[in-house]
Design a protein around this motif. Structure first.
Motif, PDB file in Angstrom:
ATOM      1  N   ALA B 151       0.977  -1.180   0.102  1.00  0.00           N
ATOM      2  CA  ALA B 151      -0.055   0.024  -0.034  1.00  0.00           C
ATOM      3  C   ALA B 151       0.748   1.250   0.040  1.00  0.00           C
ATOM      4  O   ALA B 151       0.618   2.200  -0.723  1.00  0.00           O
ATOM      5  CB  ALA B 151      -0.911   0.134   1.229  1.00  0.00           C
ATOM      6  N   ARG B 152       1.778   1.207   0.699  1.00  0.00           N
ATOM      7  CA  ARG B 152       2.758   2.485   0.937  1.00  0.00           C
ATOM      8  C   ARG B 152       3.421   2.687  -0.368  1.00  0.00           C
ATOM      9  O   ARG B 152       3.505   3.986  -0.754  1.00  0.00           O
ATOM     10  CB  ARG B 152       3.809   2.317   1.831  1.00  0.00           C
ATOM     11  N   GLN B 154       2.250   1.796  -3.452  1.00  0.00           N
ATOM     12  CA  GLN B 154       1.369   2.423  -4.290  1.00  0.00           C
ATOM     13  C   GLN B 154       0.939   3.818  -4.027  1.00  0.00           C
ATOM     14  O   GLN B 154       0.882   4.523  -4.798  1.00  0.00           O
ATOM     15  CB  GLN B 154       0.131   1.557  -3.975  1.00  0.00           C
ATOM     16  N   GLY B 155       0.930   4.113  -2.951  1.00  0.00           N
ATOM     17  CA  GLY B 155       0.538   5.470  -2.623  1.00  0.00           C
ATOM     18  C   GLY B 155       1.712   6.399  -2.999  1.00  0.00           C
ATOM     19  O   GLY B 155       1.485   7.457  -3.704  1.00  0.00           O
ATOM     20  N   VAL B 156       2.972   6.134  -2.978  1.00  0.00           N
ATOM     21  CA  VAL B 156       3.926   6.746  -3.397  1.00  0.00           C
ATOM     22  C   VAL B 156       4.023   7.125  -5.022  1.00  0.00           C
ATOM     23  O   VAL B 156       4.056   8.108  -5.480  1.00  0.00           O
ATOM     24  CB  VAL B 156       5.219   6.199  -2.901  1.00  0.00           C
ATOM     25  N   THR B 158       1.232   6.788  -6.892  1.00  0.00           N
ATOM     26  CA  THR B 158       0.221   7.587  -7.256  1.00  0.00           C
ATOM     27  C   THR B 158       0.631   9.261  -7.146  1.00  0.00           C
ATOM     28  O   THR B 158       0.224   9.854  -8.106  1.00  0.00           O
ATOM     29  CB  THR B 158      -1.080   7.459  -6.558  1.00  0.00           C
ATOM     30  N   LEU B 159       0.990   9.261  -5.984  1.00  0.00           N
ATOM     31  CA  LEU B 159       1.625  10.836  -5.722  1.00  0.00           C
ATOM     32  C   LEU B 159       2.562  11.377  -6.556  1.00  0.00           C
ATOM     33  O   LEU B 159       2.766  12.501  -6.849  1.00  0.00           O
ATOM     34  CB  LEU B 159       1.520  11.061  -4.388  1.00  0.00           C
ATOM     35  N   ASP B 165       7.476  14.847  -8.196  1.00  0.00           N
ATOM     36  CA  ASP B 165       8.618  15.074  -7.102  1.00  0.00           C
ATOM     37  C   ASP B 165       9.204  13.890  -6.629  1.00  0.00           C
ATOM     38  O   ASP B 165       9.225  13.109  -5.910  1.00  0.00           O
ATOM     39  CB  ASP B 165       7.482  15.654  -5.920  1.00  0.00           C
ATOM     40  N   PHE B 168      10.436  13.735  -2.946  1.00  0.00           N
ATOM     41  CA  PHE B 168       9.267  12.893  -2.014  1.00  0.00           C
ATOM     42  C   PHE B 168       9.530  11.436  -2.260  1.00  0.00           C
ATOM     43  O   PHE B 168       9.318  10.884  -1.255  1.00  0.00           O
ATOM     44  CB  PHE B 168       7.834  13.316  -2.702  1.00  0.00           C
ATOM     45  N   SER B 171      12.285  10.464  -0.018  1.00  0.00           N
ATOM     46  CA  SER B 171      11.913  10.723   1.486  1.00  0.00           C
ATOM     47  C   SER B 171      10.973   9.420   1.803  1.00  0.00           C
ATOM     48  O   SER B 171      11.194   8.830   2.956  1.00  0.00           O
ATOM     49  CB  SER B 171      11.160  12.137   1.631  1.00  0.00           C
ATOM     50  N   GLU B 172      10.061   9.077   1.115  1.00  0.00           N
ATOM     51  CA  GLU B 172       9.361   7.895   1.371  1.00  0.00           C
ATOM     52  C   GLU B 172       9.773   6.651   1.410  1.00  0.00           C
ATOM     53  O   GLU B 172       9.657   5.774   2.408  1.00  0.00           O
ATOM     54  CB  GLU B 172       8.027   8.036   0.421  1.00  0.00           C
ATOM     55  N   GLN B 175      11.877   6.361   4.674  1.00  0.00           N
ATOM     56  CA  GLN B 175      11.278   6.205   5.728  1.00  0.00           C
ATOM     57  C   GLN B 175      10.723   4.392   5.619  1.00  0.00           C
ATOM     58  O   GLN B 175      10.465   3.978   6.696  1.00  0.00           O
ATOM     59  CB  GLN B 175       9.838   7.033   5.592  1.00  0.00           C
TER      60      GLN B 175
END
Lengths: 188, 188
Positions: B151-152, B154-156, B158-159, B165, B168, B171-172, B175
């Motif tokens: 999920a994480r 996938q979210g990265v 998409t954004l 960016d 971004f 950074s993700e 993390q």
DNA sequence: GTCTATACCTGGATAGAC
DNA sequence: GTCTATCCAGGTATAGAC
């Protein structure tokens, strides 16, 4: 309801459920109960409808954010409102994904001129969340935290759509709330 | 290269870059350098091409996972390989999103019969990641951790696609690696 | 195995009667 | 303001020559 509003509302729903490109004038006309030719009295083109739909979503989103703000409460509680969307809308999200994320993805592939306006819907949330994190005392990395939370909710929406798993959504929401609580307590 | 393979490779790329529905036979034909009529000697229909593309992606994904496994190393290092895809493919991801996530979303909206096969690409990663978490001693919640990481990422994706960016993404990824290290150290 | 020609349909969009 | 009729481009798919 005025016909124009009726078209807009039907298009908003169909674009979400079936995607922009694969929604035809026939689909919208059948839903609204008008003829195809009648569209062009209210809108110039299909793109014109899309633009109005994005504007409508922008308006509704802004109103929701303003409402969360006006309710009072702590910044943590406000951010919790954002996280809670995943629960409140989980049935729709499992069926069709996130309305913002899926529209942005589609318009990116189409290289559509309205992509930027769709993306600005994300920016609405991003800026609002960042302000809440500033209020939580995280002035320096407020935007990073906002993007992080946005990304996690997007990821949950995508996988919820793929796997139709209610428990997964709940589990991720719980983890996001824990993460938020740690932030609010200054422990992260 | 045999024509069939050539078509497949072009379709794979175009479906990723422009989406399945908005990629036409003309697009593929122009890329490959054949005529439209010639398609039907190699494939029954457009859906038949999509099915072959999904099979191709499945094969390649499985080979990649097997390769990560065969390299030796700790489970933590293997999972790090997964996370690292976001860096290795970040240019493409910023331009077109995740090939699996965007295809699944599109087919879900189209209510397409091949949706399940597209989703099974996610399952490949999910099951592989879960096995690594088991090897890390997290037998009880291995699948939950696998879904969380999926999920994480996938979210990265998409954004990253929405905001283009690079920082971004980095950074993700950092993390996620920290999160993984805490898991491996038994601190989470 | 590849081509040209074409059938057939559905898409968005327009014209003009009512 | 809504309709019917129509246009035209583009989509998938087929037939048949080479």
């Amino acid at each position: 309801m005025p016909t124009r509003e009726h078209i807009l509302q039907a298009a908003d729903q169909l674009f979400y459920e079936r995607g922009f490109e694969s929604t035809s004038f026939t689909n919208i006309a059948d839903t609204v109960g008008i003829s195809r030719g009648n569209f062009y009295h209210h809108f110039k083109s299909k793109d014109d409808i899309l633009e109005a739909v994005i504007a409508l979503r922008t308006e509704r989103t802004q109103a929701m954010l303003d409402h969360w703000e006006a309710q009072g409460g702590t910044p943590e509680e406000r951010i919790r409102c954002f996280i809670h969307i995943l629960i409140a809308n989980r049935t729709k999200i499992m069926a069709h994904g996130c309305p913002i994320g899926t529209l942005s993805s589609e318009l990116a592939k189409l290289d559509h001129s309205l992509l930027a306006q769709a993306t600005s819907l994300f920016t609405l949330f991003r800026a609002w969340l960042a302000r809440q994190f500033v209020a939580l005392g995280r002035k320096k990395d407020a935007d990073t935290l906002a993007m992080h939370l946005l990304a996690r909710s997007q990821g949950v929406a995508t996988l919820a759509n793929a796997f139709h798993d209610k428990a997964f959504v709940q589990s991720e929401v719980d983890q996001m709330n824990q993460w938020l609580a740690a932030i609010a307590a200054g422990k992260q």
